[in-house]
Structure formats: structure tokens, C-alpha cells
Enzyme design. Structure first.
Site, mmCIF file in Angstrom:
data_model
loop_
_atom_site.group_PDB
_atom_site.id
_atom_site.type_symbol
_atom_site.label_atom_id
_atom_site.label_comp_id
_atom_site.label_asym_id
_atom_site.label_seq_id
_atom_site.Cartn_x
_atom_site.Cartn_y
_atom_site.Cartn_z
ATOM 1 C CD GLU A 153 -4.989 6.786 -0.739
ATOM 2 O OE1 GLU A 153 -6.138 6.341 -0.782
ATOM 3 O OE2 GLU A 153 -4.174 6.442 0.150
ATOM 4 C CD GLU A 154 -2.458 5.317 2.812
ATOM 5 O OE1 GLU A 154 -3.552 5.486 3.345
ATOM 6 O OE2 GLU A 154 -2.134 4.229 2.277
ATOM 7 C CG ASP B 98 -1.934 1.113 1.193
ATOM 8 O OD1 ASP B 98 -2.085 1.774 0.149
ATOM 9 O OD2 ASP B 98 -2.578 1.348 2.239
#
Lengths: 485, 485
Positions: B329-330, B295
Site C-alpha cells: 500500500e505504502e 500502520d
């Protein structure tokens, strides 16, 4: 349900003479005991509730800790409340090893933290830590090949435990764990400064697994710690790229003076032969990570529950069933040795140890010789309702190993161990991994086997143990211990 | 191999008119592209080797970290070496949240350490920590039921993620993760001091999973941390026994001024319609635990590899394939938003995001409407050799969500995610969890889909994005973010 071989309607007489090997007919009383115990196991979650209580309230139980002694006191009180006879604590002095702070970091080729978990009984590092290059070997024997090349270095023993399933774990654990038990002294022989060991598991979520090491008293004691399989792989990739990893390792572990502990014992007095014993064995100590529910809290709750089930169902066998919650299996086996010293002159007809977790019931490993195995095999169908009908040749347990080495028949309960080593000696060994109905059914399987062992006719009188001549060596051999710890 | 429906020997003409719905015949060039990419994927481990390199050398890549910027620089240099066009970094300012020290302990009914992992974007506690009783709820909505009863307390949101399999994870993650994203503000509304969240996973080895929270700016910001599922169960058992757990929580997290980062972009210029774009999307930032290999390092290596495969096989489609490694993104989606602001006036015909790990190839989730799905379905058999032939309706990704919300067709690569959430946002998200041949075959599947999307005829000219009127609210809604983070 019983198989046709043990049809309860059949009279309990000897099988007719037949050219084919006859299946012996099992006496009704065993069939009935199996039925009652199987039914009882379906109804209760008592063993689980008790295990959750001690796991939550006392936590893990390393030798020397107050939690271990509190749990032993709880077990004694509980066995008294359960109505067992001769409940007592038999004093055992145990090693008092403490972990202390532990910290490590990569210094090269990258800088980042390195999670470590000190191996049990390891010495600590100097306070400033050890800073050294890391040499990677894939098997503990490779240290001998490298020889003086490990001098001044930290040796990483990167032996991966193969993925296991139910039928393949014992055979993988034994060889893999040698790096953990022997690695420190094997590397110290050539002047290594410390040892890292890949955690002994095939399934990791960056999980650290501890366990004891055994020092060779003739060599310098160097510190040793486990790292995760993931970080062991990282070291291997670094080396494959031609890099030389360097780390700093700080371990605060130390050995304090021996502490007082004890084996917790309770009995179901035999109705005809009270001086002959069948031991139900487990160990009440644990590692100081997780809560020790599967190693071996569950074994102790099974043994206690088994005796209580027999009592409640009024299945009092001819011989005495003696529940022994051994102390200090993990880092000394002092409980097993002390019990043997105190009780070697008593008549022990068999011992059944539960120290393989609390997966779904599967069967029993039966020690002794082929004839002893053959004599028990006809009872296997009685265990079908519990799922514990797979009898394999070879078994016992670490705590009862002094007894079995002296001739006692030893058995080991064998639950499904597919996930046992995922948890073993790790922070993930917690009560939530256990299903209440597995624990209760394993307890019933132990109860039924204890009933059979304590009730059945033997070919002649019970034999005394063959107590060996005292030897000058105080410590067991590392390999013998490694198989069971 | 291609199915009979795409027999390469058949001429590329329209299917004959038939009373039954005809299976459209796929042009040879797509069949040939599928063959070549499938063959290439069998031969190489390049994507894996590169991913192992960045994972080992730079490590995890939280927004604001030097490791993230080093990895972005590596990606730019690598895409230039690969011969992609217009390789550049487009500046994006990102939140710079740092974890700091984190520590917690039970004070009652037992005293023992409590492993915690601060949620991303959480504020810290006062330096002396927060000491309070813990109230347990099983769903974030229960906080409203308790109301003022949580005042002055720490709220544990103990919502277990159900055991997932390949077909059941998206539907479980979305509802479960609400506790993590919304919990702090939902509890702050009633005066809670802090929030604990059961880690969002069904499979734990005492594993901690972080992830972002989203504060309601109108409410006090209270700190929040994840605990392991095992410890969440322990709290629940304590409460079930009538006990009141009490803990001390110290978190050193803080938000520093925004840091400079950027989206890393490289292109394969279209041979006929270079100003029409198909975006291959991933995010290059990660959480600050594990190494972020699944991820979403794997997604970025797939996107880079997909473009390089097309280039090496001289499969240059009509439109431009634009690889975008999004930043942040996170914990902010700043990369996705910045890309949209900079490129909303360009013709985006489709975007394909890979942000579901690197399990075995399985298929694609296809966003847009039924007609768009139906138009792509006939290509599915071309993906059979890669195992990625399962096309499901609905898909996209967080980074491309501003584009898809403005009308772009969005797709999501769907590998087997049976174990994705075992690792997700945890220290166990490391490169060793990925099989090289899975990574390479997923890359080939992305390449083939990119080729189809960038080559195929559309019903009319590409449509511009529907750029919404600027709104005063600067932050996205928590729920919309929660689904994808």
C-alpha cells in the site's frame, strides 16, 4: 493584579494585633515593582530572541566544547552591553568528555539496529565492541539480587519513569534516575561488561535521553548507554517469551584532559548593602544533543533578563543582585564548586536558581526552614499577575547547592514542568519548545523575587556561610548529585 | 448496551407507520451478535499478542523485504490454523525500493549535522552528495511563484501540519502531505537539485517521518528527504535573519527490480450467498522505520481477529467475509490494483478497511451516498458497548479504492486518531503505543460491521462492479494517492 491582602492603597504599617493570625501588609514598593515587571513582561520577547540566537548560532554546549566558550563570551559581552557591573569570567577547569561514534545492534533473537546514546562520562568499549547477552532488571537494586548472574553480561536497567504531571515529576525523576547515575558501578561490582539504561522519560517518540553517570572509583569502569523506552520494552517482551537477547555495543566515548571554561558573572550593585549578595543562578553548559534551550539556556536568559529588567525599571535593591551563569553543571558541577571556593567568605543572603525549563510560570520552591518559607509567603500574591504565585516548601538548585549546604537560603524557580522530562537531555530539547511569553514572564518572576530578596528587611545582620572543614574526598556522593542532574 | 431503539424484547417487525420519521427496528440477531462480540472483546488480548509477535520477530515490512514475506507467510499459516477457508497468497510484483545510507549537514551559516530520512521511492544523490543553498517555502505552491529562483538550489517545503485532535486530522493531513508527494517534481520543473520536506506531524520530539513521493515521469527525478519540524523551524529562523543556509545531502536510496510479494487472503464462507463478498481490508506492508504496528499491522490483526471472532461465535453470515491483507500500500498500491484486476468480476457488496491505527474505538466512515449511509445508521447503537457508534459520511481506504471507484460500498474503521500522526511513518510507530483492549475492541467492531454487511437484506440483487475501460496511463494521479498514503 494584586489580591486584597496587598491592597496598594493600604498604608505600609504593621498589621493590627488580632486574635486571628494576621496577613502581613506588604510595602507598596514591592507591589509597585510587581506591577511594573508584570507589565514589562507582556511587551517583550528579548529573552527568547537572545536564546534563539545562541541556540541557533552556537548550538549545544557540552563542557570542553568551543560552543560553550563562545556562548560564555557572548553572555559576557551581552551583560556588558546591558550595563551590568563587574562583568567577568571566573576560570573553572572542567571535564572534557567526548561522545565519539556509538553503534549497537541486536544479534539474537533478531538482527536489527539498536539506537543508543552514550551516558555522559562513560568510558568507551574496546574498538571491536562488546558482544554479550542482555540481562533485564526493573530496578537498579535488582542487580544485587542477581549478583554473580550478571557476570559477563550486559545489564539493562528497565525502570520506567511514571507518567508525570505538573505536581509529580521531582518525586519520580529522583528515584528513576538512580539507574542512570549508579547503574554502571552497581553492575560492574558483579562483573557485568556494560550497562544499558531505559531513557528517563514517560513520553517517548523513540527518544533517547542522555545524562551523566557517576563511577565508583574503587570498581572497574564499564561503558553505559541509554536506549529508548520502546526498545527497553522490546527487550522485556523478548525475555518474557523465554528468549535471551544478545547485542553488540560499540561506544567511542572518552575523557580528555580537563579544559578551561568559566562562570560568567555580572552584577546589579546594591544601593545600600553592595557587599551582600542575592545570586540569580543557572547553568550555561548543556548536553551535546538538542540545543540545550530548556536545560538550561532558558534559565540563563531568564537570569540575565531579570537583572536587565530591574535595571531598566530602576528597581535597584539594597543588596547586590549577582547573575551567575555556572559552567559544567551537567557532568561535574565544577562551576558550582569553584564559585563556592572563590566566594564562600562573602555574605550571601539568598540564591534563586532556574533549571527546570521554561514552561508557563507557576511558582517557586523555597528552601531553608519553615520560618524562612513563612516569611516569603506573604509576597506570593504579588506574583499572581505572572502566574508564579505558588510557593512550595523545599527548593534550590544543583549549582547553588554548595552555598545552600553552607546555610544560604536557596530557591528554585518552578515553571510548569509537565513536558520538561519529555525533552530533558534529549535531541528534542530545542528552542521551538519554548513560548516567548513564558520565558519573559518567568524572567519577570525571577526579577521580582530577586528584588524582594535583595530589598527586604531581615531579622538581624546577614550571616556568613558555614564553610565546612576541607575533606579528603574529592568527589560528591552519587546520590546527592543524582537528584539535581 | 443496546439503546431503547433496538430493544431486544421488541419483535422484529417493520416499524408502524407514523407521521414522524420512524427509527427502524433492528433484528434481534444483530443485537445478539453485538452483545456476544462486545463480551468477547473484553476477555482477550489475542490480536495484541499476535501483533507483538510479528512486530518483534519480523520487524518492519517494506515492499521487497524478506520481513514482509515472512510476515505474509505467518499470516497465511495463522489463518489456516484459525480455520478460515481458501487461505492463499495471490502473487503481486512490488517495487523494491531501498533506503541506503543517508547523511546531511549544515555547511552555513553554522556547521552541524542535519538528521534526514529519505522519502520513499526517492532517487539517491550522486555519491559525493549534493551541496547547495536552501530556499524555504511554506507551501508547495510557492515553488511556482519562485520559479527559476530555485534553480540549482535545494527547496525546503516547510508546511507545518496544524495541531490535530480526533475530529481534525484527515482534513489537515491531505493538504499538508502534498509537499511530500508532489514536492520533488514541482521543484524539479524549475531546476532544483533536491527537496527537503518538513515531517508531516504536529507533535515532534525531533522526529522524522517518511512516506512516499510520486515523480512526474516527464520531469527529472531529484532526491527528497524529510527533516524534523524542529530543524525546519531552524531553517526558517536562519532565513528570517537574512542568512542563506547551505547544506550537503547524501542519500544512497535506489530502486531495484520489482520483487515478488502477494496479498494474503482467507475467507469465512457465507452460508447462503457464498459468491457475494464483504472484504475486510488492511495492508501488511509498512515503512522501514519503527515496526509498523500502527500502520498497518494493527489493521491486519483486527481483520484477522474479526473473522476469527465471527467463526468462534458461530456468527456465519449469509455472504462470504473475505479477509485481504494487501501488500504494497505504502509505495505503489500494487496489492490493491492486483486484487481489483483479479477479482473485479466478483460480486463485492462492501469493503471495510482499517488503516488509521489502533486508538480507542470511535466509529466508522461510511462511503457511498447518503442513502447508503442512512441505511447503516440505525445499526449504530449496537456499537455503543464498543465505543464505535459514531458513523460519519465518507470513508473507505487506499487498498479498496479501486473497488470503491468501481461502485463498491466502502467503509473505513475510525479509531481515535488524536495521536496517530505523531507516530505515522516514523521510528516511533511501535507496538508499545497500542493498548491491547483497544485493538481487541476495534476488531470486535470490525466483526460486527462485517456481520451486518454480510447478513443484511439489500434492495435487490448485488450489483457487479463497474470496471472501467483500460486506460493507457499506468500510474495513478499523485493527488488521489496522497490522500491515503
Amino acid at each position: 493584579m494584586p489580591s486584597p491582602a496587598v491592597d496598594p492603597a493600604a498604608p505600609s504599617v504593621e498589621a493590627p494585633v488580632d486574635p486571628e493570625p494576621a496577613t502581613p501588609v506588604i510595602d507598596d514598593k514591592y507591589v509597585e515593582a510587581g506591577r511594573k515587571l508584570t507589565a514589562m513582561a507582556e511587551e517583550d520577547t528579548r529573552a527568547y530572541d537572545r536564546l534563539a540566537y545562541i541556540s541557533d548560532v552556537y548550538g549545544h554546549r557540552l563542557s570542553g566544547s568551543q560552543a560553550l566558550e563562545d556562548t560564555i563570551d557572548w553572555a559576557l559581552e551581552t551583560m556588558r552591553e546591558d550595563g551590568l557591573a563587574k562583568v567577568r569570567k571566573e576560570k573553572v577547569m572542567v571535564p572534557h568528555w567526548v561522545r565519539g561514534e556509538e553503534q549497537a545492534a541486536f544479534l539474537a533473537p533478531v538482527e536489527r539496529p539498536l539506537p543508543v546514546l552514550t551516558l555522559g562520562m562513560s568510558v568507551g568499549t574496546p574498538r571491536r565492541g562488546i558482544t554479550a547477552e542482555v540481562v533485564v532488571v526493573n530496578h537498579v537494586d535488582e542487580i544485587d539480587t542477581l549478583g554473580e548472574q550478571v557476570k559477563g553480561k550486559i545489564v539493562l536497567i528497565n525502570m520506567a519513569m511514571p507518567p508525570y504531571d505538573h505536581d509529580h515529576h521531582d518525586s519520580f525523576y529522583g528515584p528513576t534516575v538512580q539507574g542512570r547515575t549508579q547503574g554502571a558501578s552497581r553492575a560492574a561490582k558483579y562483573g557485568a561488561k556494560a550497562v544499558l539504561v531505559r531513557s528517563v522519560t514517560a513520553h517517548s517518540l523513540r527518544t533517547l535521553h542522555t545524562g551523566t553517570l557517576v563511577y565508583d572509583e574503587d570498581l572497574p569502569k564499564i561503558p553505559a548507554a541509554a536506549i529508548t523506552p520502546e526498545d527497553a520494552d522490546l527487550f522485556a517482551r523478548m525475555v518474557a517469551r523465554g528468549e535471551t537477547p544478545k547485542i553488540r555495543l560499540k561506544l567511542g566515548a572518552k575523557l580528555l584532559p580537563d579544559a578551561e571554561s568559566g562562570n560568567a558573572i555580572g552584577e546589579l550593585t546594591g544601593r545600600e548593602l553592595p557587599d551582600e549578595y542575592v545570586v540569580l543562578a543557572c547553568h550555561i553548559d548543556s548536553w551535546d544533543v538538542g540545543d540545550g534551550s530548556t536545560d538550561d539556556g532558558s534559565g540563563c536568559l531568564m537570569a540575565m533578563e531579570a537583572a536587565l529588567m530591574l535595571k531598566e525599571l530602576e528597581l535597584i535593591p539594597r543588596r547586590t543582585v549577582r547573575v551567575v551563569l555556572y559552567t559544567n553543571e551537567e557532568n561535574g558541577l565544577r562551576g558550582g564548586k569553584a564559585y563556592f571556593e572563590a566566594h564562600a567568605d562573602e555574605l550571601h543572603v539568598a540564591g534563586l536558581e532556574s533549571d527546570s525549563g521554561a514552561g508557563a510560570p507557576w511558582g517557586f520552591g523555597i528552601g531553608g526552614d519553615q520560618a524562612q518559607y513563612d516569611a516569603l509567603l506573604p509576597y506570593a500574591p504579588l506574583f499572581e499577575g505572572l502566574g508564579a504565585h505558588n510557593f512550595t516548601l523545599g527548593g534550590g538548585g544543583a549549582d547553588i547547592s554548595p552555598l545552600t549546604q553552607a546555610g544560604m537560603l536557596g530557591l528554585g524557580l518552578r515553571p510548569d514542568t509537565s513536558h520538561y522530562f519529555d525533552l530533558h537531555h534529549s535531541p528534542a530539547d530545542t528552542i521551538d519548545k519554548i513560548a516567548p511569553y513564558h520565558l519573559e514572564r518567568n524572567a519577570a518572576a525571577m526579577a521580582l523575587m530577586a528584588y524582594i530578596l535583595a530589598e527586604r528587611e531581615l531579622d538581624g545582620p546577614a550571616q556568613p556561610l558555614k564553610v565546612p572543614e576541607p575533606e579528603p574526598e574529592p568527589e560528591p556522593e552519587p546520590e546527592a548529585k543524582a537528584e539535581n542532574e
